[in-house]
Design a protein around this motif. Structure first.
Motif, PDB file in Angstrom:
ATOM      1  N   LEU A   1     -27.016  47.363 -54.015  1.00  0.00           N
ATOM      2  CA  LEU A   1     -27.070  45.782 -54.189  1.00  0.00           C
ATOM      3  C   LEU A   1     -26.834  45.005 -53.314  1.00  0.00           C
ATOM      4  O   LEU A   1     -27.700  43.557 -53.497  1.00  0.00           O
ATOM      5  N   LYS A   2     -25.566  44.772 -52.274  1.00  0.00           N
ATOM      6  CA  LYS A   2     -26.058  44.742 -50.886  1.00  0.00           C
ATOM      7  C   LYS A   2     -27.805  44.256 -50.600  1.00  0.00           C
ATOM      8  O   LYS A   2     -27.497  43.153 -49.940  1.00  0.00           O
ATOM      9  N   ARG A   3     -28.236  45.656 -50.133  1.00  0.00           N
ATOM     10  CA  ARG A   3     -29.334  46.445 -49.843  1.00  0.00           C
ATOM     11  C   ARG A   3     -30.009  45.005 -50.227  1.00  0.00           C
ATOM     12  O   ARG A   3     -31.068  43.998 -49.605  1.00  0.00           O
ATOM     13  N   ILE A   4     -30.361  44.790 -51.582  1.00  0.00           N
ATOM     14  CA  ILE A   4     -30.825  43.772 -52.328  1.00  0.00           C
ATOM     15  C   ILE A   4     -30.916  42.734 -52.112  1.00  0.00           C
ATOM     16  O   ILE A   4     -31.558  41.613 -52.108  1.00  0.00           O
TER      17      ILE A   4
ATOM     18  N   PHE B   1     -33.122  39.909 -50.624  1.00  0.00           N
ATOM     19  CA  PHE B   1     -34.602  39.689 -51.236  1.00  0.00           C
ATOM     20  C   PHE B   1     -33.735  38.161 -52.258  1.00  0.00           C
ATOM     21  O   PHE B   1     -34.209  37.084 -52.373  1.00  0.00           O
ATOM     22  N   GLY B   2     -31.826  38.538 -51.276  1.00  0.00           N
ATOM     23  CA  GLY B   2     -32.147  36.911 -52.189  1.00  0.00           C
ATOM     24  C   GLY B   2     -31.089  37.420 -53.669  1.00  0.00           C
ATOM     25  O   GLY B   2     -29.723  36.887 -54.413  1.00  0.00           O
ATOM     26  N   GLY B   3     -31.828  38.473 -54.834  1.00  0.00           N
ATOM     27  CA  GLY B   3     -31.346  38.633 -56.140  1.00  0.00           C
ATOM     28  C   GLY B   3     -33.012  39.610 -55.981  1.00  0.00           C
ATOM     29  O   GLY B   3     -33.174  40.156 -55.653  1.00  0.00           O
ATOM     30  N   MET B   4     -31.858  39.974 -57.433  1.00  0.00           N
ATOM     31  CA  MET B   4     -32.635  40.597 -58.238  1.00  0.00           C
ATOM     32  C   MET B   4     -33.294  40.080 -58.852  1.00  0.00           C
ATOM     33  O   MET B   4     -35.107  40.688 -59.078  1.00  0.00           O
ATOM     34  N   GLY B   5     -33.582  39.148 -59.120  1.00  0.00           N
ATOM     35  CA  GLY B   5     -35.005  38.451 -59.926  1.00  0.00           C
ATOM     36  C   GLY B   5     -36.039  38.253 -59.130  1.00  0.00           C
ATOM     37  O   GLY B   5     -36.978  38.466 -58.759  1.00  0.00           O
ATOM     38  N   THR B   6     -35.716  38.030 -58.033  1.00  0.00           N
ATOM     39  CA  THR B   6     -37.080  38.047 -56.365  1.00  0.00           C
ATOM     40  C   THR B   6     -37.190  39.608 -56.278  1.00  0.00           C
ATOM     41  O   THR B   6     -38.881  39.147 -56.040  1.00  0.00           O
ATOM     42  N   MET B   7     -36.404  40.387 -56.291  1.00  0.00           N
ATOM     43  CA  MET B   7     -36.863  41.886 -56.209  1.00  0.00           C
ATOM     44  C   MET B   7     -37.665  41.536 -56.560  1.00  0.00           C
ATOM     45  O   MET B   7     -38.630  42.167 -56.598  1.00  0.00           O
ATOM     46  N   LEU B   8     -37.472  42.041 -58.017  1.00  0.00           N
ATOM     47  CA  LEU B   8     -38.369  42.099 -59.317  1.00  0.00           C
ATOM     48  C   LEU B   8     -39.938  41.384 -59.412  1.00  0.00           C
ATOM     49  O   LEU B   8     -40.222  42.527 -59.611  1.00  0.00           O
ATOM     50  N   ARG B   9     -39.391  40.009 -59.273  1.00  0.00           N
ATOM     51  CA  ARG B   9     -40.663  39.079 -58.736  1.00  0.00           C
ATOM     52  C   ARG B   9     -41.802  39.798 -58.618  1.00  0.00           C
ATOM     53  O   ARG B   9     -42.579  40.248 -58.416  1.00  0.00           O
TER      54      ARG B   9
ATOM     55  N   MET C   1     -20.833  41.062 -49.932  1.00  0.00           N
ATOM     56  CA  MET C   1     -21.546  40.729 -48.892  1.00  0.00           C
ATOM     57  C   MET C   1     -21.088  41.316 -47.793  1.00  0.00           C
ATOM     58  O   MET C   1     -21.235  41.865 -46.283  1.00  0.00           O
ATOM     59  N   LYS C   2     -19.710  41.863 -47.400  1.00  0.00           N
ATOM     60  CA  LYS C   2     -19.617  41.903 -46.069  1.00  0.00           C
ATOM     61  C   LYS C   2     -19.365  43.552 -46.285  1.00  0.00           C
ATOM     62  O   LYS C   2     -18.849  44.326 -44.962  1.00  0.00           O
ATOM     63  N   GLY C   3     -19.197  44.553 -46.885  1.00  0.00           N
ATOM     64  CA  GLY C   3     -19.697  45.753 -47.139  1.00  0.00           C
ATOM     65  C   GLY C   3     -18.219  46.811 -47.007  1.00  0.00           C
ATOM     66  O   GLY C   3     -18.002  47.601 -46.379  1.00  0.00           O
ATOM     67  N   ASP C   4     -17.265  45.879 -47.062  1.00  0.00           N
ATOM     68  CA  ASP C   4     -16.016  46.664 -47.540  1.00  0.00           C
ATOM     69  C   ASP C   4     -15.490  47.686 -49.010  1.00  0.00           C
ATOM     70  O   ASP C   4     -15.556  46.201 -49.805  1.00  0.00           O
ATOM     71  N   PHE C   5     -15.830  47.853 -48.751  1.00  0.00           N
ATOM     72  CA  PHE C   5     -15.625  48.512 -50.532  1.00  0.00           C
ATOM     73  C   PHE C   5     -14.575  48.922 -50.310  1.00  0.00           C
ATOM     74  O   PHE C   5     -14.339  50.555 -51.283  1.00  0.00           O
ATOM     75  N   SER C   6     -14.030  49.602 -49.517  1.00  0.00           N
ATOM     76  CA  SER C   6     -12.690  50.109 -49.759  1.00  0.00           C
ATOM     77  C   SER C   6     -11.789  50.169 -51.082  1.00  0.00           C
ATOM     78  O   SER C   6     -10.943  50.924 -51.549  1.00  0.00           O
ATOM     79  N   SER C   7     -11.590  48.960 -51.767  1.00  0.00           N
ATOM     80  CA  SER C   7     -11.111  48.328 -52.926  1.00  0.00           C
ATOM     81  C   SER C   7     -11.649  49.207 -53.997  1.00  0.00           C
ATOM     82  O   SER C   7     -10.941  49.413 -55.670  1.00  0.00           O
ATOM     83  N   PHE C   8     -13.163  50.311 -54.087  1.00  0.00           N
ATOM     84  CA  PHE C   8     -13.912  50.805 -55.680  1.00  0.00           C
ATOM     85  C   PHE C   8     -12.434  52.438 -55.185  1.00  0.00           C
ATOM     86  O   PHE C   8     -13.905  53.171 -56.084  1.00  0.00           O
ATOM     87  N   GLN C   9     -11.815  52.349 -53.971  1.00  0.00           N
ATOM     88  CA  GLN C   9     -11.755  53.829 -54.433  1.00  0.00           C
ATOM     89  C   GLN C   9     -11.403  54.586 -55.435  1.00  0.00           C
ATOM     90  O   GLN C   9     -10.330  53.500 -55.880  1.00  0.00           O
TER      91      GLN C   9
END
Length: 188
Positions: free
Chosen positions: A28-31, A35-43, A1-9
């Motif tokens: 996924l961070k934007r979702i 929405f708070g989660g995938m379920g709420t977004m899909l609902r 959630m902090k948006g630091d994705f440097s560990s994915f390099q």
């Protein structure tokens, strides 16, 4: 959630390079933020048709970007959308395999997660007339299984894929050898 994705390099998954993996986590961070989660977004996106729901989400979060089509397929009449249909099966149905956390999509509205094994089985039993795996083939196979279980046609997915497809080595063509070995043909 902090948006630091440097560990994915340097991280990759199948066809996705590290830039794609980072982009996936940005989505996924934007979702989660919205929405708070995938379920709420899909609902919030579900209006009776799972394919339209997925395309709506793709349009909203990815648009015309060419990345992540592996996870978020572009609208297409041919794509069977196996990964999404499998994910939805896991999240909607509840049994020894499926978690059943969501109740906003009825089980009878799910579409078969169509892989090569289910497609071959569908061809062998005449559940689909399609020449290649497609959305239409997935819907035809789902409709055929509704004859056995109108409320939950996907209850057969795991058994068919594992026991008949993978372990049973279904080729999609009936031969004397497969008729002798096939679990389904013995019960036909």
């Amino acid at each position: 959630m902090k948006g630091d994705f440097s560990s994915f390099q340097g991280l990759y998954y199948r066809f996705q390079k590290s830039d794609d993996v980072v982009f996936l986590f940005i989505i996924l961070k934007r979702i989660l933020e919205r929405f708070g989660g995938m379920g709420t977004m899909l609902r919030n996106s579900y209006a009776g048709d799972t394919r339209s729901m997925i395309w709506l989400i793709r349009d909203e979060f990815i648009g015309n970007d060419e990345r992540l089509t592996f996870f978020f397929p572009k609208p297409s009449s041919s794509n069977p959308m196996k990964r999404w249909n499998l994910y939805l099966r896991w999240m909607v149905r509840q049994d020894e395999i499926d978690a059943g956390l969501w109740d906003f999509i009825p089980k009878d509205r799910l579409i078969m997660p169509l892989d090569t094994h289910i497609f071959k089985i569908g061809k062998c039993f005449g559940w689909t007339k399609q020449k290649s795996p497609s959305w239409r083939a997935a819907c035809e196979i789902t409709d055929a299984l509704r004859a056995f279980s109108p409320d939950d046609p996907l209850q057969y997915d795991f058994f068919l894929c594992q026991s008949v497809g993978i372990n049973g080595k279904c080729t999609g063509v009936r031969t004397s050898d497969c008729i002798e070995k096939c679990t389904l043909l013995h019960n036909e």
